[in-house]
Design an enzyme around this catalytic site. Sequence first.
Site, PDB file in Angstrom:
ATOM      1  N   TYR A  78       0.858  -1.185   0.000  1.00  0.00           N
ATOM      2  CA  TYR A  78       0.000   0.000   0.000  1.00  0.00           C
ATOM      3  C   TYR A  78       0.890   1.231   0.000  1.00  0.00           C
ATOM      4  O   TYR A  78       1.831   1.313   0.793  1.00  0.00           O
ATOM      5  CB  TYR A  78      -0.896   0.021   1.247  1.00  0.00           C
ATOM      6  CG  TYR A  78      -1.676   1.307   1.393  1.00  0.00           C
ATOM      7  CD1 TYR A  78      -2.952   1.432   0.862  1.00  0.00           C
ATOM      8  CD2 TYR A  78      -1.117   2.415   2.023  1.00  0.00           C
ATOM      9  CE1 TYR A  78      -3.656   2.617   0.966  1.00  0.00           C
ATOM     10  CE2 TYR A  78      -1.810   3.616   2.119  1.00  0.00           C
ATOM     11  CZ  TYR A  78      -3.086   3.704   1.593  1.00  0.00           C
ATOM     12  OH  TYR A  78      -3.782   4.882   1.679  1.00  0.00           O
ATOM     13  N   GLU A 132      -3.346   7.544  -4.182  1.00  0.00           N
ATOM     14  CA  GLU A 132      -3.352   6.288  -3.427  1.00  0.00           C
ATOM     15  C   GLU A 132      -3.161   5.123  -4.395  1.00  0.00           C
ATOM     16  O   GLU A 132      -3.877   5.012  -5.388  1.00  0.00           O
ATOM     17  CB  GLU A 132      -4.683   6.132  -2.680  1.00  0.00           C
ATOM     18  CG  GLU A 132      -4.728   4.929  -1.761  1.00  0.00           C
ATOM     19  CD  GLU A 132      -6.040   4.847  -0.983  1.00  0.00           C
ATOM     20  OE1 GLU A 132      -7.134   4.945  -1.622  1.00  0.00           O
ATOM     21  OE2 GLU A 132      -5.992   4.692   0.240  1.00  0.00           O
TER      22      GLU A 132
END
Lengths: 289, 396
Positions: free
Chosen positions: B118, B206
């Site tokens: 992530y 993101e």
Amino acid sequence: MSILVNKNSKVIVQGFTGNEGTFHAEQMIAYGTNVVGGVVPGKGGQQHLGRPVFNTVADAVREAGADVSIIFVPPAFAADAIMEAAQSGIKVIVCITEGIPVQDMLKAKDYIQRFDCRLIGPNCPGIITADEAKIGIMPGFVFKKGKIGIVSKSGTLTYEAADQVVKAGLGISTAIGIGGDPIIGTTTREAVEMFMNDPETKGIVMIGEIGGSLEAEAANWIKANGNKKPVVGFIAGQTAPKGRKMGHAGAIIGGADDTAEAKMKIMSECGIHVVSSPAEIGDTMRKLV
Amino acid sequence: MDLHEYQGKELLKSFGVRIQEGIVAHTPEEAYHAAIELKEKYNSGWCVVKAQVHAGGRGKGGGVKLAKSPDEAKMHASNIIGMHLITPQTSAEGKLVRKVLIAQDVYYPGETETKEFYVSVLTDRGRQCNVIIYSTEGGMNIEEVAEKTPHLVHKEMIDPAYGLRAFQLNKIAFNLGLSGTAFKEMRSFISNIYNAFVSSDASLIEINPCLKSSDNLIIAADTKVSLDDNGLFRHADLEAMRDTDEEDPIEVEAKEHDLNYVKLDGNVGCMVNGAGLAMATMDIIKLSGGDPANFLDVGGTADANRVEKAFRIILKDPNVKAILINIFGGIVRCDRVAQGVVDAYKSIGDIPVPIIVRLQGTNADEGKKIIDESGLKVHSAILLKEAADLISKVLK
């Protein structure tokens, strides 16, 4: 007494000759603010509203003794104007401009920390010390002299609160609109601290809104420092949905901590008199002071 | 402003970020041909069909499907295009899917195991700097990871004056447990992502999952990009990516008229000057027994023209049973606003719902007089409390 600005403040207007700069400079002068000139690059040597125009803030500081600046320049150039004011020795920089990119403000905020100055805003109505100096765009007549300090993220909601406080017979010492952007100069906590240390201020109205953690930070400070003066708090946006920007760039609920509910809870726990209706700010303060 | 996944990936690619390649398709036919093209260009036998809507959690709602052939890609596309995709981030009705991204398969087998990370970049309001958030736990909801295993979520603060430094890139790549080619790949991946963030005035980038492929490449497999609206003036190319199909049509119209409007689910519309006062007015509506139908900041010039436009916007919402106008006149004079309300009312004709006008500040009494003497069925108030009481009254 009062905080930050008074009748002795020597104020310049950055973006003096533009529409906004001209209109609000006239209003400030009419209020009695000591406006000593303005800055517009390339127009140095001219006169505007009966006052000198300078090419740079440094010239205005040197020649007119300016120590406070109010900024009306467009968003693309506003962060630079803030940095220029700081580097030139201005002590209180008030930035009215709305719409400055966050990345520009990050740099400007970082830069000005090297200088002995304080930034108010951006995207704010400014600061007013009743009957002495109005360095902002607020309607001056609402702010009658008195003993209550106001710190708020909002413009018209500040006027609303001031009006209620005045009608409650208390009046205003100084009111600061700190602005609704995510990156701002003076925080709620800093404004509260100045009001707590100001002998003239007997009570504080603290108005926040959804987004960020400034209100919680201020509330924790108030409690840690012994709740020396009564504080009435209101948080706008109790009915705002998550993830939507409500007008102000910073008014957005991301996580659980920046809801109105969470902020009101922590403020109550820290001894702040939190009102759920914005119509009750004045009456609540009257009962406390 | 939010970008679609495919737009976000294009943006990142232009900054040298390695992405999961893909082709946008608006029809099942286009999806079929896109799958063939991907096979030719990237030797990607399988592909992924991904709904392009502004909402996360698309896989959970059936908006992401693996296709093992162009025919399967076509089939999935025909199911997904036109569906109302319901995810944890959409309303109960879901979002209409108008296009899909046909993306290459990046989970191909090879010399090492694939691994999902992530990575995100955003601005930390509290610390007043940009921050890179990263974790070895990719492909999952990062908020849940942060809650259950906070030690697995790392944050790297970026100094506004000095920017992202080389040692920080090393730290991130080491903390993600990488070595060799993948280590070097991750360093340049992070560097390029951060450069894209700052250079395009993003508010969020993101990458979840950020994939280490079996041949040790670091690839953006999914991308969410949001841009700072205040920075758009210097990015005409990004502004052009705005997809108004993803926005509420009333909000789009309001924006064209320079009105700051957000649609809500309630029954009392409101028209206010100033964002803070507008939120406070919504709260008052709730406390008075109603529910706010919208947020609407008319700004500093509440003249007849703007008031009329605001009226028309609010009245497009069939749920509106009453309208509260709350103006604190500062520079704006209340008598002018009052005249604006009267003129707008007459211009529109018969407004079918009760209207409460609360004017306070400069020339408030004159404003109230104009409203009271207009002969219109408008309730007027000066104090905020009076306005609140009137809402309760008209809703009964």
